[in-house]
Design a protein around this motif. Structure first.
Motif, PDB file in Angstrom:
ATOM      1  N   VAL A 117       1.774  -4.633  -0.728  1.00  0.00           N
ATOM      2  CA  VAL A 117       0.685  -5.603  -0.664  1.00  0.00           C
ATOM      3  C   VAL A 117       0.825  -6.404   0.634  1.00  0.00           C
TER       4      VAL A 117
ATOM      5  N   GLU B  63      -9.835  -2.422   7.345  1.00  0.00           N
ATOM      6  CA  GLU B  63      -9.975  -3.235   6.138  1.00  0.00           C
ATOM      7  C   GLU B  63     -10.017  -4.720   6.496  1.00  0.00           C
TER       8      GLU B  63
ATOM      9  N   ILE C  20      -8.585  -1.238  -5.819  1.00  0.00           N
ATOM     10  CA  ILE C  20      -9.445  -2.177  -5.098  1.00  0.00           C
ATOM     11  C   ILE C  20     -10.200  -1.375  -4.042  1.00  0.00           C
TER      12      ILE C  20
ATOM     13  N   ILE D 126     -13.535  -1.432  -0.923  1.00  0.00           N
ATOM     14  CA  ILE D 126     -14.532  -2.218  -0.180  1.00  0.00           C
ATOM     15  C   ILE D 126     -15.740  -1.339   0.138  1.00  0.00           C
TER      16      ILE D 126
ATOM     17  N   GLY E  26      -9.458   2.058   3.729  1.00  0.00           N
ATOM     18  CA  GLY E  26      -8.098   2.346   3.278  1.00  0.00           C
ATOM     19  C   GLY E  26      -7.568   1.382   2.223  1.00  0.00           C
ATOM     20  N   ALA E  27      -8.399   0.472   1.721  1.00  0.00           N
ATOM     21  CA  ALA E  27      -7.948  -0.467   0.689  1.00  0.00           C
ATOM     22  C   ALA E  27      -7.599   0.261  -0.603  1.00  0.00           C
TER      23      ALA E  27
ATOM     24  N   ARG F 122      -6.075   3.042  -1.045  1.00  0.00           N
ATOM     25  CA  ARG F 122      -5.082   4.108  -0.923  1.00  0.00           C
ATOM     26  C   ARG F 122      -4.083   4.099  -2.084  1.00  0.00           C
ATOM     27  N   VAL F 123      -3.746   5.295  -2.511  1.00  0.00           N
ATOM     28  CA  VAL F 123      -2.800   5.488  -3.604  1.00  0.00           C
ATOM     29  C   VAL F 123      -1.867   6.622  -3.198  1.00  0.00           C
TER      30      VAL F 123
ATOM     31  N   GLU G   1       3.225   1.760  -7.955  1.00  0.00           N
ATOM     32  CA  GLU G   1       2.634   1.262  -6.716  1.00  0.00           C
ATOM     33  C   GLU G   1       1.215   0.758  -6.975  1.00  0.00           C
TER      34      GLU G   1
ATOM     35  N   ILE H 202       1.186  -2.699  -8.509  1.00  0.00           N
ATOM     36  CA  ILE H 202       1.490  -3.758  -7.551  1.00  0.00           C
ATOM     37  C   ILE H 202       0.294  -4.015  -6.643  1.00  0.00           C
ATOM     38  N   ARG H 203      -0.325  -2.921  -6.180  1.00  0.00           N
ATOM     39  CA  ARG H 203      -1.452  -3.089  -5.266  1.00  0.00           C
ATOM     40  C   ARG H 203      -2.646  -3.747  -5.958  1.00  0.00           C
TER      41      ARG H 203
ATOM     42  N   GLY I 195      -2.582  -7.417  -5.955  1.00  0.00           N
ATOM     43  CA  GLY I 195      -2.481  -7.972  -4.612  1.00  0.00           C
ATOM     44  C   GLY I 195      -3.264  -9.256  -4.385  1.00  0.00           C
ATOM     45  N   TYR I 196      -4.495  -9.288  -4.816  1.00  0.00           N
ATOM     46  CA  TYR I 196      -5.343 -10.442  -4.532  1.00  0.00           C
ATOM     47  C   TYR I 196      -5.495 -11.360  -5.740  1.00  0.00           C
TER      48      TYR I 196
ATOM     49  N   GLU J 212      -5.829 -15.143  -5.105  1.00  0.00           N
ATOM     50  CA  GLU J 212      -7.077 -15.487  -4.440  1.00  0.00           C
ATOM     51  C   GLU J 212      -8.255 -15.349  -5.397  1.00  0.00           C
TER      52      GLU J 212
ATOM     53  N   ASN K 134     -10.825 -18.174  -6.741  1.00  0.00           N
ATOM     54  CA  ASN K 134     -12.271 -18.028  -6.538  1.00  0.00           C
ATOM     55  C   ASN K 134     -13.030 -18.169  -7.847  1.00  0.00           C
TER      56      ASN K 134
END
Ligand code: FAD
Ligand code: FAD
Ligand code: SF4
Ligand code: SF4
Ligand code: FES
Lengths: 481, 277
Positions: free
Chosen positions: A269, A276, B213, B215, B222-223, B225-226, B251, B254-255, B258-259, B262, B266
């Protein structure tokens, strides 16, 4: 070469010696401290006085070498001499004969390796070249702000429909010319906004969005239709388009697919591609209070790479409050592919350059968020195929560094969407679409391509040049000339 | 464009929409998703297409409210429009006749599972379904799933509906009882991790649909990616379905988180704003 009377007079109005005695103009800039507080454009543009004075430096060479350096062959001395003569609108028209979007190219062309590199001042006289890029931007801005933008004439209106895939520089340049030849042009864009990399990649502090919008509005005025949220190959196939009467296609789908280094820890992360990061900020407004998309605010931000994309990322991170914003590049300043001006601006803004360094591994905290980078130092060896010195790792030089955010900016591969859905389209092993020379013609009848999808990663002006060449080839194909 | 034609509540915080999307409805195949965005300042989020009607030119979406964007979508009324809808994205599910297919869906993973179960059913497979949720109110689409299932089992953590226990317990019962030729697992990453460990133990080929996740959804950022079989894959163009036994779920977990900080912030601000308004 026969020159107009006015131009001969102008030439005689000053001696070459006097012209050469003038110092190159310095671009007025936003103060580095102020810059970091917002997203305002760094270069403020020349005043009329500064532009005319800079134009006087140009020697109006008999066989101007500068033109050879411009990928689209802008008639540089002619547009500059119109500036000297004070006819800025005419000057804009001259540029637009070869370059439809001077306000964009004047800002983002790597002039130091194109037109300005070939300028006689630099090449022969060992002086700073004429500021061709600044002047180009000046006339384009002058014209836009004057409210009397020259809209090129449109040829005989034809009912023949042409489709353009992608609204980046290649696509909009092709669309502009095709509309001028009189075709019914539709541009299809996968994202919800137009402009390609100009919109989602290049930050506002280098290329404000209103300039892109202005240029696209002008295309709408000459009849180009734009459709967002449509992916050719997914939402509509090329067969669908053929059925609805499209006779020729220009593919300007650009480079997508970010590359990674494949080193341990790269999926932690806080590690992301430059695409991106820049997309979150520029397209999705992630750094603005009332936008929904989140983005990380790193304290120690490391950007891997030395190209324009890396500079844009590191300078963005600095603007978003990074205490340390670092470029980690495996060669030296000499080899760095970013525009010289951007490197200079980055330095002014306090970006650190860790050249001759290469990441080998990323470490993370207990939440999986990156917290350290393992690096090793490099030295330059023999030149490689690209002519740049090959970086060679130094033995036992590993060390580590704190970083809570890493932006990987080591290049992109061609966008695979089109080739995935059109297996008959010939692509190279690296995934770029194969075209035949100057015609930009692909192996499938009626298909043309240009820009990053053909070149793999190039420049805005090269993409625009391709778009225009393809438009001409399409015109010849459709009109049988 | 993209007008909401119909809306229906499917349980606590889960809403089904039918929206106008003529071009997408014609191209859509099971397994495909769309990316939607609400308002000029909205976020792009992926949602599975759970059904489509090419004649009417509509697609249906099922949304679970988990944060700002899903909340905004769920608040749309019939007649309002979704600002941006793009698709169909992702590779469609590879549908074939294999025999018996075990469909394991958890929470909102049941929404993307629905069209896949339907397609396997139509290809002539026997469908055994296990649906799981923390509690009764979170079991969604039971009726709809039943229509394509030869047998359906519900598992809840607290035993408020069906059997009490974890999804893997229900699955194991079935696997012990009869031959399963293929399994499909969709749900929270943690659930998929354990369901695929289970099917791996029994050597059952399994597909998982990954909710990374995203976009752009076109392979540009590439957000998504696994790691699958040790290789980097982009869920939006290489997936979202992969061989579950090869996915690095740790993995992914965890990814996905990530946000979290945030997003939570929000959503808190968003809800405060709503109250203030
Ligand atoms: C951050 C960054 C900074 C840069 N800085 C500079 C610079 O300073 N100077 C310079 O000269 N160059 C710069 N470049 C490079 C330059 O931007 C590119 O070479 C140029 O944009 C290529 O143009 P293009 O039209 O080929 O593709 P793009 O600009 O990539 O546009 C392609 C468009 O096609 C769309 N698309 C793709 N597939 C489909 C589909 N199937 N259907 C519909 N639409 C589709 C994409 O969404 C995209 O909008 C920079 C690049 C980046 C990323
Ligand atoms: C291919 C694909 C298909 C999907 N189909 C559906 C669907 O049919 N229906 C549906 O309701 N959702 C679906 N999702 C998940 C959906 O995209 C997320 O729920 C949504 O992005 C959350 O946005 P938000 O702003 O409301 O919440 P956020 O504020 O972004 O997140 C709130 C919470 O949800 C978690 N979260 C964020 N993104 C995801 C995610 N992608 N998956 C799981 N948890 C997440 C976060 O960790 C956070 O705790 C799909 C995801 C993918 C990748
Ligand atoms: S288009 Fe670019 S290279 Fe050509 S003259 Fe203008 S700035 Fe120079
Ligand atoms: S080479 Fe330099 S001095 Fe000569 S015409 Fe071009 S810009 Fe002017
Ligand atoms: S969502 Fe951006 S690459 Fe997959």
């Amino acid at each position: 070469m026969i020159r107009d009377e006015w131009r001969k007079e102008l030439r005689k109005s000053m001696t070459a010696k006097e012209r050469m005695a003038i110092k190159r103009v310095v671009m007025p800039m936003e103060d580095p401290i102020e810059r970091l507080k917002g997203n305002t454009e760094v270069n403020k543009g020349l005043s009329v006085f500064e532009a005319v004075k800079e134009a006087q430096r140009c020697l109006d060479c008999a066989n101007p070498p500068c033109i050879q350096g411009c990928p689209v062959g802008v008639d540089i001395p002619t547009f500059i001499k119109y500036i000297e003569a004070g006819d800025f609108l005419k000057s804009a028209q001259v540029i637009k004969q070869s370059n439809l979007f001077p306000a964009i190219c004047g800002r983002v062309c790597p002039q130091e390796v194109q037109c300005e590199k070939n300028c006689i001042y630099f090449d022969k006289l060992n002086k700073e070249p004429v500021a061709i890029g600044y002047l180009e931007r000046f006339v384009a801005d002058y014209e836009r702000e004057s409210g009397t933008t020259y809209i090129p004439e449109i040829g005989k209106i034809s009912q023949v429909k042409v489709a353009v895939v992608g609204s980046g520089p290649a696509g909009i340049a092709a669309a502009g010319d095709l509309a001028r030849y009189g075709y019914q042009v539709s541009v299809y864009e996968a994202l919800h906004e137009l402009g390609g990399v100009l919109r989602y990649g290049i930050p506002e502090f280098r290329l404000p969005n209103h300039i892109i919008e202005f240029e696209i509005d002008n295309l709408k005025k000459i009849g180009v239709k734009f459709y967002t949220n449509i992916i050719i190959g997914k939402t509509l196939s090329h067969d669908d388009l053929k059925e609805s009467g499209y006779k020729a296609f220009f593919i300007g789908s650009g480079a997508g697919l970010p590359k990674f280094m494949n080193i341990p820890g790269e999926n932690h992360v806080g590690i992301m591609s430059a695409n991106e990061y820049l997309t979150r900020i520029n397209l999705m407004g992630a750094a603005k209070q009332d936008y929904d998309t989140p983005v990380f605010y790193g304290r120690n931000v490391a950007v891997i790479g030395g190209g324009n994309t890396a500079m844009d990322s590191v300078r963005t991170a600095k603007r978003l409050g990074a205490e340390r914003a670092m470029i980690i590049y495996r060669r030296s300043f000499n080899e760095m592919p970013a525009r010289k001006e951007e490197i200079k601006h980055a330095m002014e803004e306090g970006v650190e350059f860790l050249n001759l360094n290469e990441p080998v591994e990323y470490l993370a905290d207990e939440n999986g968020r990156v917290n350290r980078i393992k690096l090793r130092r490099m030295e330059l060896g023999e030149p490689d195929a690209s002519g740049r010195c090959r970086p060679v790792p130094l033995k036992d030089s590993e060390y580590s560094l704190q970083a809570d955010m890493v932006i990987v900016s080591i290049g992109v591969s061609p966008n695979p969407l089109i080739s995935m859905h059109m297996p008959e389209l010939k692509v190279t092993p690296s995934g770029t679409i194969e075209v035949c020379g100057e015609l930009m013609k692909a192996n499938v009848e009626g298909f043309y391509a240009g820009g990053d999808i053909v070149r793999g990663g190039a420049t805005v002006i090269a993409a625009m040049g391709d778009g225009r060449k393809a438009a001409f080839a399409i015109h010849r194909y459709l009109s049988g000339i | 464009m993209n007008k909401v034609i119909a809306k229906e509540n499917l349980g606590k915080n889960v809403v089904r929409f039918e929206i106008e999307a003529p071009l997408i409805s014609r191209k859509r195949q099971p397994g495909n998703f769309v990316i939607v965005k609400i308002g000029r300042k909205g976020e792009r989020i992926p949602l599975t297409i759970t059904g489509s009607d090419a004649e009417k030119g509509t697609i249906s979406l099922i949304v679970q409210i988990v944060g700002v964007s899903s909340h905004k979508i769920a608040s749309l009324k019939v007649g309002e429009t979704v600002t941006d809808v793009v698709g169909p994205l992702g590779r469609p599910t590879h549908i074939e006749k294999v025999g018996t297919v075990l469909c394991a869906g958890g929470g909102v993973g049941i929404a993307p599972l629905l069209p896949i179960a339907e397609a396997f059913h139509e290809a002539g497979n026997r469908i055994v379904t296990v649906l799981a949720a923390r509690t009764k109110e979170l079991v969604i689409l039971e009726k709809e799933m039943r229509a394509f299932s030869d047998e359906l089992l519900v598992m809840t953590d607290d035993g408020s509906q069906g059997m009490k226990g974890l999804i893997t317990e229900g699955m194991e019962q079935i696997i012990r009882r009869e031959t399963i030729h293929k399994a499909v697992t969709i749900g929270p990453a943690i659930m998929m991790k354990y369901t695929s460990l289970l099917t791996k133990k029994y050597n059952i080929p399994t597909i998982a649909s990954l909710n990374t996740i995203m976009i752009d959804g076109t392979g540009m950022c590439g957000a998504c990616r696994v790691t699958v079989a040790g290789q980097r894959k982009f869920a939006c163009i290489d997936g979202p379905e992969f061989n579950a036994h090869e996915v690095d779920f740790d993995e992914l977990l965890i990814r996905l988180a990530g946000y979290k900080k945030e997003e939570k912030y929000n959503y808190g601000e968003f809800l405060k704003g709503k109250v203030a308004n």
